[in-house]
Scaffold this active site. Structure first.
Site, short mmCIF file in Angstrom:
data_model
loop_
_atom_site.label_atom_id
_atom_site.label_comp_id
_atom_site.label_asym_id
_atom_site.label_seq_id
_atom_site.Cartn_x
_atom_site.Cartn_y
_atom_site.Cartn_z
N ASP A 287 0.82 -1.22 0.00
CA ASP A 287 0.00 0.00 0.00
C ASP A 287 0.85 1.27 0.00
O ASP A 287 0.46 2.29 0.58
CB ASP A 287 -0.96 0.02 1.20
N GLY B 264 1.54 2.93 -2.64
CA GLY B 264 1.17 3.78 -3.79
C GLY B 264 1.89 3.32 -5.06
O GLY B 264 2.18 4.12 -5.95
N LYS B 265 2.14 2.00 -5.14
CA LYS B 265 2.88 1.47 -6.30
C LYS B 265 2.11 1.66 -7.60
O LYS B 265 2.70 1.96 -8.63
CB LYS B 265 3.18 -0.02 -6.10
N GLY C 160 -4.03 -4.65 -4.88
CA GLY C 160 -5.01 -3.74 -5.47
C GLY C 160 -4.25 -2.48 -5.81
O GLY C 160 -3.97 -1.67 -4.95
N HIS C 161 -3.86 -2.34 -7.06
CA HIS C 161 -3.07 -1.19 -7.47
C HIS C 161 -3.99 -0.10 -8.02
O HIS C 161 -4.63 -0.29 -9.04
CB HIS C 161 -2.00 -1.60 -8.49
N THR C 162 -4.05 1.00 -7.27
CA THR C 162 -4.98 2.06 -7.64
C THR C 162 -4.31 3.04 -8.59
O THR C 162 -3.21 3.52 -8.32
CB THR C 162 -5.43 2.82 -6.35
N GLN D 188 2.47 -6.06 -3.06
CA GLN D 188 2.77 -6.10 -1.61
C GLN D 188 4.07 -5.34 -1.30
O GLN D 188 4.33 -4.36 -1.97
CB GLN D 188 2.82 -7.55 -1.09
N ARG E 197 -6.49 0.38 7.49
CA ARG E 197 -5.06 0.08 7.67
C ARG E 197 -4.57 0.69 8.98
O ARG E 197 -5.02 1.75 9.38
CB ARG E 197 -4.26 0.68 6.52
P1 IMP Z 1 -2.33 -12.97 1.94
O1 IMP Z 1 -1.38 -12.38 0.95
O2 IMP Z 1 -3.79 -12.79 1.52
O3 IMP Z 1 -2.01 -14.37 2.30
O4 IMP Z 1 -2.22 -12.12 3.31
C1 IMP Z 1 -1.04 -12.17 4.12
C2 IMP Z 1 -0.74 -10.82 4.73
O5 IMP Z 1 -0.34 -9.93 3.70
C3 IMP Z 1 -1.93 -10.14 5.42
O6 IMP Z 1 -1.45 -9.41 6.53
C4 IMP Z 1 -2.46 -9.20 4.35
O7 IMP Z 1 -3.16 -8.12 4.92
C5 IMP Z 1 -1.16 -8.76 3.71
N1 IMP Z 1 -1.34 -8.34 2.32
C6 IMP Z 1 -1.52 -9.11 1.23
N2 IMP Z 1 -1.62 -8.39 0.13
C7 IMP Z 1 -1.48 -7.11 0.50
C8 IMP Z 1 -1.45 -5.87 -0.22
O8 IMP Z 1 -1.56 -5.81 -1.44
N3 IMP Z 1 -1.28 -4.76 0.54
C9 IMP Z 1 -1.10 -4.80 1.89
N4 IMP Z 1 -1.11 -5.92 2.59
C10 IMP Z 1 -1.30 -7.07 1.90
#
Ligand code: IMP
Length: 448
Positions: free
Chosen positions: A12, A14-15, A39-41, A240, A327
């Protein structure tokens, strides 16, 4: 020039916006890990879009987009995204390719994700996005996963049926281990009764998906190497962030892939020698979604976000683009930034959301940690240790005026410039981009 863009904190950062901005100099944009947990906005020409699987390069005419082998791709989410694009006049066919080696996230992985999380005791929960990411990567390393290339084979649906039956056996066991309230799990798009999935229903769903997605599936390795030989420019899009990396993040509170720059080669088929530049996207403060330690988190004694934390969350619109979860927020952590710089080899920072800090009279920066009475300036390896550290802060004056309308770095208020300079100095690397608002236009390009 081939560039890898990574998240430097817990995602998150801001990529989406930075990738969108850098795409103008790229011919190919490649997603190399993660799945629709991302989720890339992107906000362009007043329109907001959230891209989960398709690289945001798709919004730029003439760019080729690849979903690389390191991604776990949910066919149903991808179809929805393709159809959403088409509805707004963007045609992905002919410009979007999925690697034959890309693993698939199936409905039964989503069911397992939910059931496994429901079986974890309080304090042991990961807070996953529920998108099936962990189970899909687990299937990959256990060598039972289905890859996109399997979709092109005649026995694909038979394999799907076998996997649903196998999953039903595991779900039965997980039901017995459930510790949460209630006794059901739900996955949108399919029926789950009493922890059991209907194989006929699932097979029918993937028959349609197979027809729709087959034209996009291709061996993308020769494509990328041909592009490279022709001098084309490739942008590798990480999802991520470093602190969620399965190896270097706050294990076990991490995702199941390698968002760090090393993952870009493994997840695409380019070699380390092909990477010319690494861009680390980093926010002017820190956020985290889900469980796990977060040293600079702003909360008061009763575990609620404090006033500064709330201000950051509100001004930064800190709600998950995919899960809508709020968040957690906190001050900038330079220990994390230095660690991210080392692990990823960050050449340039894209520092985002500076404008969120416009209203703070005093701003703190974490420069080191205190662990069991000792000052440390490195990242501890265990989540338990990280949960025990106390941040050591340096304080700076805020600038208390709006920055989002600025168009040249020279026009930043001196106190804002001092804050940015200090962050870069503490973090290593150089400043490449400064982002001061959500729109494509609110971007100061310094060195990129
Ligand atoms: P998973 O990737 O769904 O298995 O989640 C594992 C951890 O990574 C959790 O704490 C999620 O909230 C976090 N997470 C997964 N994808 C994202 C993302 O795109 N942004 C922020 N946190 C993420």
């Amino acid at each position: 020039m081939n560039t890898v863009l990574i998240g430097s904190q817990w995602g998150d950062e801001g990529k989406g916006k930075i990738i969108d901005v850098l795409t103008d100099k790229a011919d190919f944009v490649v997603r190399y890990q993660g799945g629709s947990n991302a989720g890339h906005t992107v906000i362009a020409e007043g329109k907001k879009r959230v891209l989960r699987l398709i690289p945001s390069g798709i919004l730029h005419e003439g760019k080729t987009c690849i979903i690389g082998n390191g991604v776990v791709m949910n066919p149903l989410d991808l179809i929805e995204e393709i159809e959403g694009m088409r509805a707004t006049g963007v045609e992905p066919k002919g410009r979007l390719f999925i690697s034959t080696r890309t693993q698939m996230v199936m409905l039964y992985h989503r069911a397992l994700d939910k059931a496994e999380e429901a079986a974890r005791a309080k304090g042991k929960k990961i807070g996953t996005t529920g998108r099936g990411i962990g189970p899909a990567y687990a299937a990959k390393v256990s060598r039972t996963g289905l890859r996109c290339g399997d979709m092109l084979a005649a026995n694909f649906l038979e394999k799907v049926r076998e996997q649903v039956e196998e999953t039903n056996r595991r779900l039965k066991m997980l039901k017995a281990e459930r510790v949460d309230e209630g006794d059901q799990i739900e996955v949108p798009g399919c029926t789950i009764k009493d922890y059991q999935m209907d194989a006929d229903e699932i097979v029918a769903i993937y028959k349609v998906a197979q027809e729709k997605l087959s034209p996009y599936i291709k061996d993308t390795v020769p494509m990328l190497h041909k592009a490279k030989a022709e001098g084309k420019s490739i942008l590798m899009e990480g999802a991520q962030g470093t602190m969620l990396d399965i190896d270097f993040g706050t294990y076990p509170f991490v995702t199941s892939s390698n968002p760090t720059s090393g993952g870009a080669c493994i997840g695409s088929g380019l070699s380390p020698r092909d990477i010319d530049c690494v861009v680390g996207v980093i926010k002017a403060y820190t956020t985290r979604v889900g469980e796990g330690p977060f040293p600079t988190e702003l909360y008061n004694a009763v575990d609620m976000m404090d006033e500064d934390g709330k201000t950051m969350a509100e001004r930064g619109h800190e709600f998950g683009a995919v899960t809508k979860r709020p968040r957690r927020t906190g001050w900038y952590d330079a220990v994390i930034a230095r660690y991210a710089q080392q692990i990823n080899g960050v050449d340039y920072w894209a520092l985002t959301k500076l404008d969120v800090m416009d209203v703070f009279e005093k701003i703190k920066i974490c420069v080191a940690y205190e662990l069991d009475g000792e000052r440390i300036d490195y990242m501890p390896t265990s989540a338990d240790e990280l949960a025990r550290v106390k941040p050591i802060y340096e304080e700076m004056d805020g600038w208390m005026c709006e920055t989002s309308n600025i168009t040249r770095i020279e026009d930043l208020p001196p106190k804002a410039k001092a804050y940015v300079d200090r962050l870069v100095e503490l973090s290593g690397g150089k400043l490449g981009i400064l982002s001061i608002g959500p729109a494509r236009e609110s971007t100061l390009r310094i060195a990129l």
